[in-house]
Motif scaffolding. Sequence first.
Motif, PDB file in Angstrom:
ATOM      1  N   PHE A   1       0.451  19.681 -11.720  1.00  0.00           N
ATOM      2  CA  PHE A   1       0.985  18.457 -12.314  1.00  0.00           C
ATOM      3  C   PHE A   1       2.308  18.071 -11.658  1.00  0.00           C
ATOM      4  O   PHE A   1       3.237  18.875 -11.558  1.00  0.00           O
ATOM      5  N   TRP A   2       2.395  16.821 -11.219  1.00  0.00           N
ATOM      6  CA  TRP A   2       3.556  16.359 -10.455  1.00  0.00           C
ATOM      7  C   TRP A   2       4.858  16.490 -11.225  1.00  0.00           C
ATOM      8  O   TRP A   2       5.908  16.825 -10.644  1.00  0.00           O
ATOM      9  N   GLY A   3       4.834  16.229 -12.520  1.00  0.00           N
ATOM     10  CA  GLY A   3       6.058  16.311 -13.312  1.00  0.00           C
ATOM     11  C   GLY A   3       6.596  17.724 -13.387  1.00  0.00           C
ATOM     12  O   GLY A   3       7.805  17.958 -13.257  1.00  0.00           O
ATOM     13  N   ALA A   4       5.698  18.682 -13.571  1.00  0.00           N
ATOM     14  CA  ALA A   4       6.121  20.083 -13.594  1.00  0.00           C
ATOM     15  C   ALA A   4       6.659  20.507 -12.233  1.00  0.00           C
ATOM     16  O   ALA A   4       7.641  21.260 -12.150  1.00  0.00           O
TER      17      ALA A   4
ATOM     18  N   GLU B   1       6.095  19.889   1.149  1.00  0.00           N
ATOM     19  CA  GLU B   1       5.616  19.123  -0.001  1.00  0.00           C
ATOM     20  C   GLU B   1       5.101  17.753   0.448  1.00  0.00           C
ATOM     21  O   GLU B   1       5.759  17.057   1.225  1.00  0.00           O
ATOM     22  N   SER B   2       3.939  17.359  -0.083  1.00  0.00           N
ATOM     23  CA  SER B   2       3.320  16.104   0.356  1.00  0.00           C
ATOM     24  C   SER B   2       3.015  15.132  -0.783  1.00  0.00           C
ATOM     25  O   SER B   2       2.636  13.985  -0.524  1.00  0.00           O
ATOM     26  N   ASP B   3       3.175  15.554  -2.041  1.00  0.00           N
ATOM     27  CA  ASP B   3       2.836  14.693  -3.168  1.00  0.00           C
ATOM     28  C   ASP B   3       3.840  13.543  -3.260  1.00  0.00           C
ATOM     29  O   ASP B   3       5.036  13.772  -3.474  1.00  0.00           O
ATOM     30  N   PRO B   4       3.400  12.289  -3.103  1.00  0.00           N
ATOM     31  CA  PRO B   4       4.342  11.159  -3.165  1.00  0.00           C
ATOM     32  C   PRO B   4       5.104  11.080  -4.484  1.00  0.00           C
ATOM     33  O   PRO B   4       6.216  10.557  -4.523  1.00  0.00           O
ATOM     34  N   MET B   5       4.516  11.613  -5.556  1.00  0.00           N
ATOM     35  CA  MET B   5       5.179  11.573  -6.847  1.00  0.00           C
ATOM     36  C   MET B   5       6.289  12.616  -6.969  1.00  0.00           C
ATOM     37  O   MET B   5       7.060  12.595  -7.931  1.00  0.00           O
ATOM     38  N   VAL B   6       6.366  13.513  -6.017  1.00  0.00           N
ATOM     39  CA  VAL B   6       7.332  14.614  -6.077  1.00  0.00           C
ATOM     40  C   VAL B   6       8.458  14.435  -5.072  1.00  0.00           C
ATOM     41  O   VAL B   6       9.569  14.922  -5.261  1.00  0.00           O
ATOM     42  N   LEU B   7       8.203  13.722  -3.986  1.00  0.00           N
ATOM     43  CA  LEU B   7       9.119  13.716  -2.850  1.00  0.00           C
ATOM     44  C   LEU B   7      10.500  13.168  -3.198  1.00  0.00           C
ATOM     45  O   LEU B   7      11.527  13.723  -2.765  1.00  0.00           O
TER      46      LEU B   7
ATOM     47  N   GLU C   1       0.815  -1.211   0.000  1.00  0.00           N
ATOM     48  CA  GLU C   1       0.000   0.000   0.000  1.00  0.00           C
ATOM     49  C   GLU C   1       0.852   1.265   0.000  1.00  0.00           C
ATOM     50  O   GLU C   1       0.512   2.262  -0.649  1.00  0.00           O
ATOM     51  N   VAL C   2       1.971   1.243   0.704  1.00  0.00           N
ATOM     52  CA  VAL C   2       2.838   2.425   0.772  1.00  0.00           C
ATOM     53  C   VAL C   2       3.573   2.630  -0.550  1.00  0.00           C
ATOM     54  O   VAL C   2       3.592   3.741  -1.105  1.00  0.00           O
ATOM     55  N   PHE C   3       4.171   1.581  -1.071  1.00  0.00           N
ATOM     56  CA  PHE C   3       4.952   1.686  -2.297  1.00  0.00           C
ATOM     57  C   PHE C   3       4.082   2.132  -3.470  1.00  0.00           C
ATOM     58  O   PHE C   3       4.538   2.857  -4.376  1.00  0.00           O
ATOM     59  N   ALA C   4       2.824   1.707  -3.444  1.00  0.00           N
ATOM     60  CA  ALA C   4       1.922   2.033  -4.546  1.00  0.00           C
ATOM     61  C   ALA C   4       1.715   3.536  -4.711  1.00  0.00           C
ATOM     62  O   ALA C   4       1.454   4.013  -5.818  1.00  0.00           O
ATOM     63  N   LYS C   5       1.857   4.303  -3.644  1.00  0.00           N
ATOM     64  CA  LYS C   5       1.620   5.747  -3.722  1.00  0.00           C
ATOM     65  C   LYS C   5       2.572   6.441  -4.685  1.00  0.00           C
ATOM     66  O   LYS C   5       2.206   7.418  -5.325  1.00  0.00           O
ATOM     67  N   GLU C   6       3.794   5.954  -4.781  1.00  0.00           N
ATOM     68  CA  GLU C   6       4.785   6.617  -5.616  1.00  0.00           C
ATOM     69  C   GLU C   6       5.237   5.779  -6.806  1.00  0.00           C
ATOM     70  O   GLU C   6       5.931   6.289  -7.694  1.00  0.00           O
ATOM     71  N   PHE C   7       4.860   4.492  -6.842  1.00  0.00           N
ATOM     72  CA  PHE C   7       5.445   3.593  -7.831  1.00  0.00           C
ATOM     73  C   PHE C   7       4.426   2.979  -8.783  1.00  0.00           C
ATOM     74  O   PHE C   7       4.815   2.359  -9.773  1.00  0.00           O
ATOM     75  N   THR C   8       3.138   3.157  -8.528  1.00  0.00           N
ATOM     76  CA  THR C   8       2.133   2.592  -9.419  1.00  0.00           C
ATOM     77  C   THR C   8       2.291   3.136 -10.825  1.00  0.00           C
ATOM     78  O   THR C   8       2.147   2.397 -11.814  1.00  0.00           O
ATOM     79  N   TRP C   9       2.588   4.424 -10.935  1.00  0.00           N
ATOM     80  CA  TRP C   9       2.761   5.051 -12.249  1.00  0.00           C
ATOM     81  C   TRP C   9       3.813   4.302 -13.057  1.00  0.00           C
ATOM     82  O   TRP C   9       3.591   3.963 -14.224  1.00  0.00           O
ATOM     83  N   LEU C  10       4.964   4.016 -12.459  1.00  0.00           N
ATOM     84  CA  LEU C  10       6.038   3.340 -13.180  1.00  0.00           C
ATOM     85  C   LEU C  10       5.675   1.889 -13.476  1.00  0.00           C
ATOM     86  O   LEU C  10       5.942   1.384 -14.579  1.00  0.00           O
TER      87      LEU C  10
END
Length: 841
Positions: free
Chosen positions: A588-591, A618-624, A295-304
């Motif tokens: 947008f997380w990438g920007a 900053e709290s976005d898992p995709m940015v941290l 559940e934790v890893f999915a927050k930042e790694f599902t995209w990949l």
Amino acid sequence: MPIFMGKHVCSCANGHTGFSPDSVEPHHAPDLALEPVHLEIEIELFIPERKAKLKVTHTLLARDAGASRIALNGVGFQDLKVKGAEFSYDGQTIDLTLKPLKRGDEKKVTLTYLVDEPASGILFSSPDEDYPEAGFWAVTDHETERARHWLATIDHPSVRPTLEFKITAPEDVYALANGLKVGEKSLKGGRKETHWKLDIRCPAYLTCFAVGRFTRASDGEFEGRELAYFAPDYHTEENLIRSFGRTGKIMAWMSKKFDFDFPFPKYYQFAAPGIGGAMENISLVSWDELFVLDEVFAKEFTWLVDQINVHEMAHSYFGDIVVCRDFSQVWLKESWATYTESLWLEDQYGADEAHYDFYRNAQAYFSEADGAYKRPLVTRNFESSWDMFDRHLYPGGACRLHTLRKELGDKAFFRGVKAYLKKFAGHTVETEDFRRCLEAESGRTLTRFFDQWMYNPNYLSLKVEYSWDKDKGEGRLEVNQTQEGQAFAFDLDVLVVVDGKPTTHTFRVTKSKEHCSFSAKSEPTQVHINPQGNVLMKLEFDPGETLLRAGLDSDLLLARIHAAKTLATKPTKANVDAVWKRYAKEKFWGAKQELLEALADFGTQHAEGLFTQAVKDESDPMVLQSLFSSARKYKNQDIKDAISERLSKGDLPYLAARAAWITLGKYRDEAPLVEIADAARKEGFGGVEQWGAIEALGETREALAAEILMERTRRGATSARNRAMAATTLGRLGAFLDKRAQAQIVEHLEALLRDPETKVGSGAVQGLVELKARGSVAKMRTFLKRLPAQDAVSLGRVVEKVHAPEDQKVLALEKELEELRKSYRGLEDRLAKLEPTKSES
């Protein structure tokens, strides 16, 4: 683009280390006067012993009258016997001689042999004294030429027999293979035989089995094709569904996108340690277990993980059903699979996601082309087939396909792609086959395009100068192509905003230097070059700070990124504030990643203060992860304390925590060594955070860290992957320690060259190279003999770096700088002690 930890993950475990010189002999597909058209594999597995007994029967078809000879690959086989042909065997190649056949005749040849702890091709795992909780399994992993270490075959993509597997293994395991299961029967001694059959032709590198005590997660079916996921039995069904549960959605999208029903009878996926990435085996895709998500890893790694899922499934079309004739043509599978990721993002999530994928692909490709070498996308000159699987191939090729799409337009491009798939399904292809399909559907002649983008080692590099002529109401552009070699021909889009309205002007550029102009009622408030990434190019364009700051508010992602990156070279307060303001409202997380990196690049005290605030908030898992990595450009107590506090809460996702530990390690003797060491001892889910803490130990350059790293290399201390990382990090650390410590580290790393896990030995080689251990070169070369050829070539290049004198100069300068830093800190401490307190003054 699935780049993770600096490597492309849709490939083998060993990283890419270089490219062969032009003097290397070109590679071609083998002659096939006798062609294997069907392959029966009977294999009995002895998993704890890491052995397998095989009976392999080839059905050979004579393509020419008088055909009588064929050479099969087979490395390290024992007790080899052949029925149906005379043979000779040198430990690498099995030369078969048959009675001459008539054209069209078929002949069966059967080989029996034993493989014992193969160097590659099959990965084994079973519990032992050091790893009592290890899984029980044996799985294959083949790209590019690893099948030969257990399978007697022509290990080349042009050879594609149909398959049958009969797998004998313990009764309590799953026994999976390519194709459909046609039977299973019990045998004596608590064993069983499982029979699989694939009626579609399959090259050796896509031939696969997975046998073990697995957790299975069933996920229904798609149009009659069963979907199921497997992993060692310490994983849960919930995590498997969390990881791969979008497979059916991806399959529905892809079959519609390419107007082609999914070509295989099932779609199983399995994960296991040691795969090192992911692999598109026909109907049985393999993954490293790193990509199984909790559940934790999915927050930042599902995209990949989803991107990799798209990539591997795309190979069902590009690579599996339409097969590259030889390794010079692998862009037709890997570049296409990578570009399919972008198509998925575009259709599912919109322009920002697709444009950001294009941007990251381009940057990854440029980093290799500028920092290592340039090569044509299509070339026969390589030392090892694995050399081709680099950033030129994956992200560079994907960007070229996108440029081709924009050159032709969507309708003609996708008509050509669909025609290509339909025409060549079940066949091998070369680049010219693809080109001709596109030409037929578009009416365009594409030889110049392919010459400049596919056969040319260079990429397009532009420097554009802009000016505004107020009297004429005209914007002027001077366009200079700055790359080596020939000029490219391409369409250059220039977007201008006048009175709040955007207009795109397109100019056809064919020369190294051209002048372009446009008319406007008033001076533009924004000017952007190639703002939608229609052409792969490295762009130098500075229209001035006013226009750049306005560009931060563009609706187009690439325009915002370009503005931020260019402003970062102009460290004024106004520019810092403009980038911060944009970051504060960016969605947008990438920007956000790129804006924060730009903020770090400013390097001013004002920017540092704002960046520190981002580290705290900053709290976005995709940015941290990116945020904590960029924080290494600043080293202050506030950032250090903020990162330490966030780690202490224990709620960071794993990749973010990994980056945070490495950043703390870079504080050297001020790093929290006790906390880092504690994190390095805890494996955690997937070992990702531990991985970062191990790297952080090396960054501290503290002698005590060496003892901790040595302990982490011990068999049983942690996973083979992290043991290897500890070995490499130990060498990196040792380069900054005294000679006595270095001698101890060299002795320790040399001992690791004998470790049963070659992954750990490879990590030790990397560590010895970091230490410039010239006295260890002979032992490292001996270790290379344990590896499959493609890995030995790659790692062998690393070993030769030990002799590079310029690296010694750099290391000496780094040591001198570190000593100066320590002296300066010592002086600060002494001054602090001499300074009177308020009560004394």
